[in-house]
Design an enzyme around this catalytic site. Structure first.
Site, short mmCIF file in Angstrom:
data_model
loop_
_atom_site.label_atom_id
_atom_site.label_comp_id
_atom_site.label_asym_id
_atom_site.label_seq_id
_atom_site.Cartn_x
_atom_site.Cartn_y
_atom_site.Cartn_z
N ARG A 1 -1.68 -14.15 4.26
CA ARG A 1 -2.15 -13.77 5.33
C ARG A 1 -1.10 -13.85 7.17
O ARG A 1 -1.11 -13.36 7.39
CB ARG A 1 -3.66 -14.39 5.30
CG ARG A 1 -4.75 -14.15 4.36
CD ARG A 1 -4.73 -12.09 3.99
NE ARG A 1 -6.07 -12.49 5.23
CZ ARG A 1 -6.11 -10.98 5.54
NH1 ARG A 1 -6.29 -10.18 4.63
NH2 ARG A 1 -7.57 -11.02 6.22
N PHE B 1 -15.70 3.29 7.79
CA PHE B 1 -13.89 3.85 7.29
C PHE B 1 -13.72 3.28 5.37
O PHE B 1 -12.78 2.91 4.83
CB PHE B 1 -12.69 2.72 7.64
CG PHE B 1 -12.78 0.98 7.24
CD1 PHE B 1 -12.91 0.35 6.89
CD2 PHE B 1 -13.94 0.79 8.40
CE1 PHE B 1 -13.06 -0.81 6.30
CE2 PHE B 1 -14.56 -0.98 8.47
CZ PHE B 1 -13.99 -1.72 6.97
N ARG C 1 2.52 -6.45 9.72
CA ARG C 1 2.09 -5.82 10.67
C ARG C 1 2.91 -5.41 11.36
O ARG C 1 2.80 -4.57 12.60
CB ARG C 1 0.86 -6.19 10.07
CG ARG C 1 -0.13 -5.23 8.50
CD ARG C 1 -1.47 -6.54 8.52
NE ARG C 1 -1.87 -5.95 7.41
CZ ARG C 1 -3.20 -6.29 7.19
NH1 ARG C 1 -4.04 -6.99 7.56
NH2 ARG C 1 -3.48 -6.07 6.06
N GLU D 1 -9.81 -10.42 -7.25
CA GLU D 1 -8.44 -8.84 -7.02
C GLU D 1 -8.01 -9.58 -8.47
O GLU D 1 -7.34 -8.47 -9.07
CB GLU D 1 -8.16 -9.20 -5.96
CG GLU D 1 -9.73 -8.11 -5.02
CD GLU D 1 -8.53 -9.05 -3.26
OE1 GLU D 1 -9.21 -8.77 -1.59
OE2 GLU D 1 -7.27 -9.59 -3.13
N TYR E 1 -11.81 -2.65 -2.79
CA TYR E 1 -13.12 -2.46 -1.11
C TYR E 1 -13.94 -2.90 -1.25
O TYR E 1 -14.58 -2.34 -0.49
CB TYR E 1 -11.84 -0.90 -0.56
CG TYR E 1 -10.65 -0.99 -0.27
CD1 TYR E 1 -10.61 -2.69 1.12
CD2 TYR E 1 -9.60 -0.26 -0.27
CE1 TYR E 1 -9.31 -2.90 1.53
CE2 TYR E 1 -8.69 -0.36 0.00
CZ TYR E 1 -8.56 -1.69 1.07
OH TYR E 1 -7.17 -2.70 1.38
N LYS F 1 0.82 -0.96 -0.67
CA LYS F 1 -0.35 -0.03 -0.16
C LYS F 1 0.66 0.88 -0.15
O LYS F 1 1.95 1.00 0.32
CB LYS F 1 -0.45 -0.04 1.00
CG LYS F 1 -1.90 -1.67 1.51
CD LYS F 1 -2.80 -1.06 2.36
CE LYS F 1 -3.41 -2.42 2.84
NZ LYS F 1 -4.21 -2.23 3.76
N ASN G 1 -1.48 -0.32 7.17
CA ASN G 1 -1.10 -1.40 7.86
C ASN G 1 -0.11 -1.84 6.66
O ASN G 1 0.24 -3.30 6.36
CB ASN G 1 -2.23 -2.25 8.11
CG ASN G 1 -3.24 -2.22 7.08
OD1 ASN G 1 -3.41 -1.86 6.34
ND2 ASN G 1 -4.53 -3.17 7.93
N THR H 1 -5.23 -7.44 10.69
CA THR H 1 -5.73 -6.70 10.02
C THR H 1 -5.43 -5.26 11.06
O THR H 1 -4.71 -4.37 9.91
CB THR H 1 -6.98 -6.39 9.69
OG1 THR H 1 -7.87 -7.61 9.34
CG2 THR H 1 -7.72 -4.98 9.32
N HIS I 1 -1.76 -5.47 1.85
CA HIS I 1 -2.70 -5.98 1.03
C HIS I 1 -2.28 -7.56 1.13
O HIS I 1 -1.74 -7.56 0.53
CB HIS I 1 -4.17 -5.65 0.00
CG HIS I 1 -5.43 -5.69 -0.76
ND1 HIS I 1 -6.36 -6.26 0.58
CD2 HIS I 1 -5.17 -6.82 -0.37
CE1 HIS I 1 -7.04 -6.95 -0.35
NE2 HIS I 1 -6.28 -7.56 -1.50
#
Ligand code: DAT
Ligand code: MG
Length: 135
Positions: free
Chosen positions: A86, A58, A103, A127, A50, A10, A113, A92, A116
């Site tokens: 993950r 958010f 993270r 995606e 998203y 990100k 964070n 998250t 993604h």
């Protein structure tokens, strides 16, 4: 099962120079980067990415954030890639992310964070198509 996941560094991760560190961790685990590009997402792409969070408080802030600067978008492949990635990325909320995860090691705020990663086989397929096209 060999899987493909969509992974994105990100804008905060790119800005902080953590792209190489993140990729190193994925590769070190035995996963393979099979597609990679840097781009700045437009509003439509960001909202689509998203879309599942539309309506949540958010939503606007994550869309603004993800389109605020360059990101590094990737497809990463390997055995059980979705769960493995993950795990490498961590929870998250950075304060709930284990030390040793990306993270857990580099983030403090949920809104920034760093990375993604797809959360399932179906979202990965969607995606990858969204960011890299069907071909
Ligand atoms: P993840 O990125 O771990 O898949 P998610 O899909 O639930 O998490 O949320 C997408 C992103 O939205 C997340 O990386 C950061 C942001 N976000 C999630 N929950 C949030 C919250 N309660 N407040 C602010 N931002 C949030
Ligand atoms: Mg998610």
């Amino acid at each position: 099962m060999i899987e493909r996941s969509f992974v994105m560094i990100k804008p905060d991760g790119v800005r902080r120079g953590l792209t190489g560190e993140c990729i190193r961790r994925f590769e070190q685990r035995g996963l393979k980067v099979v597609e990679l590009k840097m781009l700045t997402a437009g509003r439509a792409l960001a909202e689509n990415h998203y879309g599942v969070h539309r309506g949540k408080p958010f939503f606007e802030s994550v869309v603004d954030f993800i389109s605020s600067g360059p990101v590094v978008a990737m497809v990463i492949e390997g055995e059980s890639a979705i769960a493995a990635i993950r795990q490498i990325v961590g929870a998250t909320r950075p304060l709930e992310a284990a030390p040793g995860s990306i993270r857990g090691d580099f983030a403090l705020e949920v809104g920034e964070n760093i990375v993604h990663a797809s959360d399932g086989v179906e979202t990965a397929t969607q995606e990858i198509a969204l960011w890299f096209g069907q071909g």
